[in-house]
Design a protein around this motif. Sequence first.
Motif, PDB file in Angstrom:
ATOM      1  N   GLU A 107       0.822  -1.210   0.000  1.00  0.00           N
ATOM      2  CA  GLU A 107       0.000   0.000   0.000  1.00  0.00           C
ATOM      3  C   GLU A 107       0.858   1.264   0.000  1.00  0.00           C
ATOM      4  O   GLU A 107       0.593   2.203  -0.758  1.00  0.00           O
ATOM      5  CB  GLU A 107      -0.918   0.008   1.228  1.00  0.00           C
ATOM      6  CG  GLU A 107      -1.837   1.231   1.289  1.00  0.00           C
ATOM      7  CD  GLU A 107      -2.661   1.287   2.564  1.00  0.00           C
ATOM      8  OE1 GLU A 107      -3.527   2.185   2.660  1.00  0.00           O
ATOM      9  OE2 GLU A 107      -2.448   0.453   3.462  1.00  0.00           O
ATOM     10  N   ALA A 108       1.896   1.277   0.832  1.00  0.00           N
ATOM     11  CA  ALA A 108       2.777   2.454   0.897  1.00  0.00           C
ATOM     12  C   ALA A 108       3.549   2.643  -0.401  1.00  0.00           C
ATOM     13  O   ALA A 108       3.780   3.779  -0.842  1.00  0.00           O
ATOM     14  CB  ALA A 108       3.747   2.320   2.068  1.00  0.00           C
ATOM     15  N   LEU A 109       3.925   1.538  -1.034  1.00  0.00           N
ATOM     16  CA  LEU A 109       4.647   1.624  -2.304  1.00  0.00           C
ATOM     17  C   LEU A 109       3.761   2.241  -3.380  1.00  0.00           C
ATOM     18  O   LEU A 109       4.221   3.075  -4.180  1.00  0.00           O
ATOM     19  CB  LEU A 109       5.142   0.247  -2.742  1.00  0.00           C
ATOM     20  CG  LEU A 109       5.910   0.207  -4.075  1.00  0.00           C
ATOM     21  CD1 LEU A 109       7.126   1.141  -4.049  1.00  0.00           C
ATOM     22  CD2 LEU A 109       6.340  -1.226  -4.407  1.00  0.00           C
ATOM     23  N   GLU A 110       2.498   1.846  -3.419  1.00  0.00           N
ATOM     24  CA  GLU A 110       1.582   2.433  -4.396  1.00  0.00           C
ATOM     25  C   GLU A 110       1.401   3.929  -4.146  1.00  0.00           C
ATOM     26  O   GLU A 110       1.348   4.717  -5.089  1.00  0.00           O
ATOM     27  CB  GLU A 110       0.223   1.720  -4.353  1.00  0.00           C
ATOM     28  CG  GLU A 110       0.228   0.353  -5.019  1.00  0.00           C
ATOM     29  CD  GLU A 110       0.759   0.387  -6.445  1.00  0.00           C
ATOM     30  OE1 GLU A 110       0.259   1.227  -7.243  1.00  0.00           O
ATOM     31  OE2 GLU A 110       1.681  -0.380  -6.757  1.00  0.00           O
ATOM     32  N   LYS A 111       1.332   4.322  -2.881  1.00  0.00           N
ATOM     33  CA  LYS A 111       1.230   5.741  -2.546  1.00  0.00           C
ATOM     34  C   LYS A 111       2.488   6.488  -2.967  1.00  0.00           C
ATOM     35  O   LYS A 111       2.416   7.628  -3.452  1.00  0.00           O
ATOM     36  CB  LYS A 111       0.998   5.915  -1.043  1.00  0.00           C
ATOM     37  CG  LYS A 111      -0.392   5.527  -0.561  1.00  0.00           C
ATOM     38  CD  LYS A 111      -0.532   5.763   0.935  1.00  0.00           C
ATOM     39  CE  LYS A 111      -1.927   5.418   1.426  1.00  0.00           C
ATOM     40  NZ  LYS A 111      -2.052   5.634   2.904  1.00  0.00           N
ATOM     41  N   LEU A 112       3.636   5.844  -2.788  1.00  0.00           N
ATOM     42  CA  LEU A 112       4.900   6.471  -3.170  1.00  0.00           C
ATOM     43  C   LEU A 112       4.982   6.651  -4.686  1.00  0.00           C
ATOM     44  O   LEU A 112       5.414   7.703  -5.181  1.00  0.00           O
ATOM     45  CB  LEU A 112       6.065   5.626  -2.670  1.00  0.00           C
ATOM     46  CG  LEU A 112       7.479   6.177  -2.916  1.00  0.00           C
ATOM     47  CD1 LEU A 112       7.658   7.551  -2.280  1.00  0.00           C
ATOM     48  CD2 LEU A 112       8.532   5.197  -2.395  1.00  0.00           C
ATOM     49  N   LYS A 113       4.545   5.632  -5.415  1.00  0.00           N
ATOM     50  CA  LYS A 113       4.535   5.729  -6.885  1.00  0.00           C
ATOM     51  C   LYS A 113       3.604   6.856  -7.338  1.00  0.00           C
ATOM     52  O   LYS A 113       3.934   7.615  -8.261  1.00  0.00           O
ATOM     53  CB  LYS A 113       4.089   4.406  -7.506  1.00  0.00           C
ATOM     54  CG  LYS A 113       5.127   3.301  -7.421  1.00  0.00           C
ATOM     55  CD  LYS A 113       4.592   2.017  -8.061  1.00  0.00           C
ATOM     56  CE  LYS A 113       5.636   0.902  -8.031  1.00  0.00           C
ATOM     57  NZ  LYS A 113       5.111  -0.352  -8.634  1.00  0.00           N
TER      58      LYS A 113
END
Length: 486
Positions: free
Chosen positions: A408-414
């Motif tokens: 989830e955090a990776l998608e937000k970062l992207k």
Amino acid sequence: MNTGLQLYNTLSRKKELFQPLNAPNVGMYVCGPTVYSDVHLGNCRTFISFDLIFRYLKYAGYKVRYVRNITDAGHLEGDRDEGDDKFAKRAKLEQLEPMEIVQKYTLGFHDVMRMFNTLPPSIEPTATGHIIEQIEMIKIIIANGYGYEVDGNVYFDVEKYSKEYNYTILTNRNLEDMLNNTRELGGQDEKHGRLDFALWIKAKPETLMQWQSPWGMGFPGWHIECSAMSAKYLGAEFDIHGGGMDLAATHHTNEIAQSEACSHKQPARYWMHTNMLTVNGTRMSKSAGNGFLPLELFTGDHPLLKKGYSPMTVKFFMLQAHYRSTLDFSNDALDASEKGFRRLMSAIGLLDKLSVSEQNDFDIDALKEKCINAMNDDFNSPILIAELFEAVRIINTVYDGKGKISAEALEKLKQLVNDFVFDILGLKDEDAGGNDLNGVLEMVINLRTEAKANKDYATSDRIRIGLQELGIQLKDGKEGTTWSKS
């Protein structure tokens, strides 16, 4: 919709909360180039700055009508309605028709703007395409008592206007000082007052660009075009008017006067101005010999440059300074920006190679809030870029196995990277799409990996050092080897 945006208003000389006249609609007018020569870097900085503003307003949820004009007639060499017409002079020099000059340099301007990856404005009107609107506006100004005609020339009566309005509201200059610093009218000058300026200029028989008007054959003064076109496409009152700070004292001051004399309304609620460029601490100018064109900056073909810099490096360099601050060009500063930009793009290139975990060590929501706060503070791109390098740190930390990030955090970062690096700053990876180079390098990296697996460290080092000498840096990580330009 973002309602916390503060912007600096030249009119009030302070930051103000942005409150559009008709939210979510926003009208923005920016003075465009005079297309009689190649666009210069000062213009580019202005248009890159307002591209940033345009992009962020759209990101913030506003529906923006961005109007940026093309001045293709009526611009004399002097601000006091004197000197040769810039288009006619260039046309004679290059032995072309004036409209060939206009076409040539308009296309060149668009090419440079594309290289800087700026968005086109919503409307890009030309002065010559709006002669009728300018004539109609002049007629109203005369009817309202603020203009007068003398032998085919029409002038704006600054003294009459100043009795009812504040002529220096934009710059806060003292009117008496302005009069004292303006030369006396010559015996043959038709103007009633020293600060009066031309709305319409009588054409000489040899004038190449001229139009029929109620006052005879002639052409519009420089200032009237922006007043006429902003009113046509944005209304008598709109939200933002922008341009370089060099336009505030004369061009924008006269725009306000013309618009108020015509409609009795202050045209824009917020006036925004970009600052000037310097080179090694000295103001950039053709006369000083330290001015260079965008293409010279890209190729390095200039005595003051030790090498060329890519369009995205130059854009990144410009965005590292706030639009209201002086921007100083130097080889060292450009080198530093080049390294910073490559570091940013190299990290972004690792995003799809990151491994996700059940554990998460990073607060991406807090980072996004900091990015928004930076842009809400008068479009503070240098602070935004500083926050984005926190994203770089996160990416590299995860890639090196020294931190964990959840799916989830990776998608937000992207999403954060896509929003702020690409959509708002308008940067792009200049190496993206280089499939041939990617393929060759993947093959070379595989050969090096095989050499290392075979404990042939001499060959492995020779490949790494050889690529380094060509400006390609290799980085070994848990997920394999990646490359970037150094």
